[in-house]
Design a protein around this motif. Structure first.
Motif, short mmCIF file in Angstrom:
data_model
loop_
_atom_site.label_atom_id
_atom_site.label_comp_id
_atom_site.label_asym_id
_atom_site.label_seq_id
_atom_site.Cartn_x
_atom_site.Cartn_y
_atom_site.Cartn_z
N LEU A 61 -5.93 -16.15 41.38
CA LEU A 61 -6.54 -16.51 42.64
C LEU A 61 -7.01 -17.75 42.15
O LEU A 61 -8.41 -18.61 41.68
CB LEU A 61 -7.40 -15.57 42.45
N VAL A 62 -6.69 -18.55 43.08
CA VAL A 62 -7.84 -19.29 43.78
C VAL A 62 -8.93 -19.44 45.26
O VAL A 62 -10.15 -19.72 44.78
CB VAL A 62 -6.74 -21.15 43.66
N SER A 63 -8.38 -18.55 46.15
CA SER A 63 -9.29 -18.22 46.88
C SER A 63 -11.06 -18.36 46.39
O SER A 63 -11.00 -18.20 47.87
CB SER A 63 -9.20 -16.83 47.74
N ASP A 64 -10.37 -16.84 45.30
CA ASP A 64 -12.21 -16.39 44.93
C ASP A 64 -13.17 -17.65 44.08
O ASP A 64 -14.73 -16.63 44.50
CB ASP A 64 -11.78 -14.58 44.52
N LYS A 65 -12.68 -18.73 44.46
CA LYS A 65 -13.97 -19.26 43.27
C LYS A 65 -14.21 -20.22 43.79
O LYS A 65 -13.13 -21.26 44.92
CB LYS A 65 -12.49 -19.92 42.48
N LEU A 71 -13.18 -22.32 39.31
CA LEU A 71 -12.00 -23.33 39.95
C LEU A 71 -10.94 -24.05 39.75
O LEU A 71 -9.71 -24.18 39.70
CB LEU A 71 -12.58 -23.40 41.61
N ALA A 72 -11.65 -25.76 38.65
CA ALA A 72 -10.73 -26.40 38.03
C ALA A 72 -10.33 -25.53 37.16
O ALA A 72 -8.80 -25.97 36.90
CB ALA A 72 -11.73 -27.12 37.43
N MET A 73 -10.26 -24.44 36.33
CA MET A 73 -9.35 -23.50 35.57
C MET A 73 -8.61 -22.99 36.05
O MET A 73 -7.33 -23.25 35.38
CB MET A 73 -10.38 -22.92 34.85
N ALA A 74 -9.04 -22.34 37.07
CA ALA A 74 -7.94 -21.56 38.11
C ALA A 74 -6.94 -22.65 38.43
O ALA A 74 -5.74 -21.84 39.05
CB ALA A 74 -8.54 -21.00 39.36
N GLN A 75 -7.07 -24.12 38.91
CA GLN A 75 -6.07 -24.82 39.72
C GLN A 75 -5.21 -24.96 38.52
O GLN A 75 -4.25 -25.67 38.57
CB GLN A 75 -6.80 -25.55 40.46
N ARG A 76 -5.71 -25.12 37.04
CA ARG A 76 -5.01 -25.53 36.08
C ARG A 76 -4.22 -24.30 36.26
O ARG A 76 -2.81 -24.40 35.23
CB ARG A 76 -5.32 -26.02 35.03
N ALA A 77 -4.67 -23.19 35.68
CA ALA A 77 -3.44 -21.76 35.83
C ALA A 77 -1.90 -21.91 37.06
O ALA A 77 -1.03 -21.42 36.27
CB ALA A 77 -4.49 -20.86 35.64
N VAL A 78 -2.60 -22.40 38.04
CA VAL A 78 -1.76 -22.29 38.96
C VAL A 78 -0.60 -23.66 38.95
O VAL A 78 0.49 -23.14 38.77
CB VAL A 78 -2.34 -22.55 39.96
N GLN A 79 -0.20 -24.64 37.55
CA GLN A 79 0.15 -25.08 37.80
C GLN A 79 1.09 -24.52 36.56
O GLN A 79 2.44 -24.85 35.97
CB GLN A 79 -0.65 -26.53 37.33
N LEU A 374 -6.51 -16.44 34.60
CA LEU A 374 -6.76 -17.69 33.74
C LEU A 374 -6.16 -18.21 32.48
O LEU A 374 -6.89 -19.04 31.48
CB LEU A 374 -8.59 -18.27 33.73
N ALA A 375 -5.27 -16.76 32.61
CA ALA A 375 -4.94 -16.80 30.12
C ALA A 375 -4.48 -18.33 30.04
O ALA A 375 -5.30 -18.78 29.05
CB ALA A 375 -4.54 -15.78 30.80
N PRO A 376 -3.48 -18.87 30.62
CA PRO A 376 -2.75 -19.81 30.29
C PRO A 376 -3.64 -21.03 29.84
O PRO A 376 -3.75 -21.41 29.58
CB PRO A 376 -1.68 -19.75 30.93
N ALA A 377 -4.22 -21.59 30.62
CA ALA A 377 -5.61 -22.19 30.86
C ALA A 377 -5.92 -22.13 29.91
O ALA A 377 -6.71 -23.19 29.28
CB ALA A 377 -6.52 -22.82 31.98
N THR A 378 -6.93 -20.90 29.52
CA THR A 378 -7.82 -21.08 28.18
C THR A 378 -6.75 -20.79 27.05
O THR A 378 -7.54 -21.73 26.26
CB THR A 378 -8.70 -19.10 28.80
N GLY A 379 -5.91 -20.19 26.97
CA GLY A 379 -5.34 -20.85 25.73
C GLY A 379 -4.96 -22.36 25.61
O GLY A 379 -5.00 -22.83 24.24
N GLU A 380 -4.99 -22.73 26.75
CA GLU A 380 -4.57 -24.58 26.63
C GLU A 380 -6.48 -24.81 25.84
O GLU A 380 -5.41 -26.06 25.12
CB GLU A 380 -3.87 -25.48 28.09
N LEU A 381 -6.56 -24.82 26.77
CA LEU A 381 -7.61 -24.85 26.11
C LEU A 381 -8.06 -24.89 24.90
O LEU A 381 -8.94 -25.60 24.42
CB LEU A 381 -9.35 -24.75 27.06
N VAL A 382 -8.40 -23.69 24.79
CA VAL A 382 -8.69 -23.46 22.69
C VAL A 382 -7.75 -24.16 22.20
O VAL A 382 -8.33 -24.30 20.93
CB VAL A 382 -9.32 -22.13 22.79
N ALA A 383 -6.64 -24.36 22.26
CA ALA A 383 -5.84 -25.20 21.08
C ALA A 383 -6.23 -26.03 21.11
O ALA A 383 -5.72 -26.76 20.40
CB ALA A 383 -3.97 -24.39 22.20
N ASP A 384 -5.71 -26.91 22.31
CA ASP A 384 -6.41 -27.90 22.54
C ASP A 384 -7.98 -28.64 21.64
O ASP A 384 -7.77 -29.28 20.90
CB ASP A 384 -6.20 -28.87 23.91
#
Length: 417
Positions: A61-65, A71-79, A374-384
């Motif tokens: 979801l982006v609608s509830d943020k 929201l930035a993390m959610a938008q990255r996850a949507v990508q 948000l999982a894929p954006a979180t995984g990307e951030l921690v790995a980065d």
């Protein structure tokens, strides 16, 4: 980095990072690190997706943020989700007879509905604040809303359509992420409960060098706590507690029905419930269909520890809310209900990154009900951060050291200095 996994019989494998938690966030962290070349061991006291990830609706979801870091993390996850789904499909197709089960990634969109003028005003203002941040949010009147959802109540003061909301099957997604990590050499140890920290160096300057588990010691240069609502317990056990608390939710599941709900539809009160810190019971109406034909009805939020007792009043309120949005659901059988625990953090932001209080300790937790999305954006951030790459997201916003967490950290019993 160089890490050694030790069994009770001596050295068994080598790895670079230990991830505590085999839910969707831990799986995403493990997969991102593995793709980056790190050797990973995942430990979980239960089974993969056996906790919060197995109890979620799979919302992306982006609608509830509102505007900000989440929201930035959610938008990255949507990508990331469509790319990730395609990569997993290709990677795992040859690995199993008949291929891996489909993730059921469905870009169905979301519809937020206000049935009162006060609700409409608040919803209009919320959507207006999101648009400058790049959120697609289209206002609809009652006729426009019912054109998208014909079974919706005619009592619509305002609706906002969010085309970027989506849904995924959370258990399959978790297992697919772990399978991908395994293909790159990761080891997943289930039934391995963390019992304490492995420390190196003098006490005053100690570094976390791994974990003791019920399946042996795992020595590591980095330990990532991704244990969902149990992250508070695990982080305290390791010596640097986080204020992560369980926030219980319940979902009703109907029998299979002719397709009559086409998007994630929820009332405008949902956003307020998500952002509230109130421990008392809160309910707001969320209705959506699944690929199998069932209808999921939520949502509730309450802080009752890890109490799993069924409360009929919660179920009654969820059902009443669903009927208010979709009167045609009257008489539809509910075949089961289930509950789960969201990892709640007082400032309503995930924690992702290193813990300055204890070198070697990292976190990927506190997503509350948004962890699957948000999982894929979180995984990307921690790995980065772990692999020394420039992060796409603003890492400081999710840091343990952010100002909004300071008072909560100071108030924890036994908090590390």
């Amino acid at each position: 980095m160089a890490v050694t996994l030790l069994s009770r019989r001596g050295p068994a494998r080598t790895a670079d990072v230990v991830v505590v938690g085999a839910g969707v966030v831990g799986a995403a962290v493990a997969r991102s690190l593995s793709v980056g070349g790190a050797r990973v061991v995942v430990v979980d006291r239960g089974e993969a997706a056996g906790g919060t990830s197995g109890s979620g609706e799979g919302n992306l979801l982006v609608s509830d943020k509102g505007p900000g870091a989440e929201l930035a993390m959610a938008q990255r996850a949507v990508q990331l989700w469509p790319v990730l789904a395609a990569e997993l499909r290709e990677e795992l197709r040859a690995g199993l007879p008949g291929g891996f089960p489909d993730l059921e990634l469905e870009p169905k969109g979301g519809l937020v509905v206000a049935t009162t003028e006060d609700g409409a005003s608040a919803l209009r203002a919320f959507a207006a604040a999101q648009r400058p941040a790049g959120v697609r949010a289209t206002e609809l009147d009652a006729a426009g809303a019912r054109a998208l959802e014909p079974a919706l109540t005619p009592d619509v003061a305002l609706a906002v359509h969010y085309p970027d909301d989506a849904q995924v099957q959370p258990v399959v997604a978790t297992e697919a992420l772990l399978a991908s990590a395994r293909h790159r050499g990761a080891v997943v140890l289930t039934g391995a409960q963390v019992t304490g920290p492995l420390l190196s160096g003098a006490r005053a300057g100690a570094r976390l060098a791994g974990v003791h588990t019920t399946r042996g010691d795992v020595a590591a240069d980095a330990v990532v706590v991704a244990a969902g609502p149990w992250s508070g317990e695990v982080s305290a056990l390791l010596g640097a507690p986080l204020p992560v608390l369980p926030r219980r939710g319940v979902v009703l599941v109907t029998t299979r029905q002719p397709h009559q709900v086409f998007r994630k539809v929820y009332d405008a009160d949902y956003v307020g419930a998500v952002g509230s810190g109130d421990a008392d019971l809160q309910t707001s109406t969320v209705v959506e269909s699944t690929a199998s034909g069932t209808i999921l009805i939520g949502s509730s939020r309450e802080r009752v520890g890890f109490d799993t007792a069924l409360r009929v009043e919660v179920l009654r309120r969820l059902a009443a809310g669903a009927l208010a949005l979709f009167p045609g659901l009257a008489g539809v059988p509910v075949m089961r209900s289930y509950g789960g625990f969201r990892p709640y953090v007082p400032d309503h932001l995930p924690v992702a990154g290193p813990d300055p209080r204890l070198p070697g300790l990292w976190h990927a937790t506190g997503h509350e009900g948004a962890g699957i999305g948000l999982a894929p954006a979180t995984g990307e951030l921690v790995a980065d951060l772990l692999l020394g790459r420039a992060p796409v997201l603003d890492a400081a916003a999710f840091s343990v050291a952010r100002p909004s967490l300071a008072a909560h950290l100071a108030g924890l019993p036994g908090a590390a200095a």
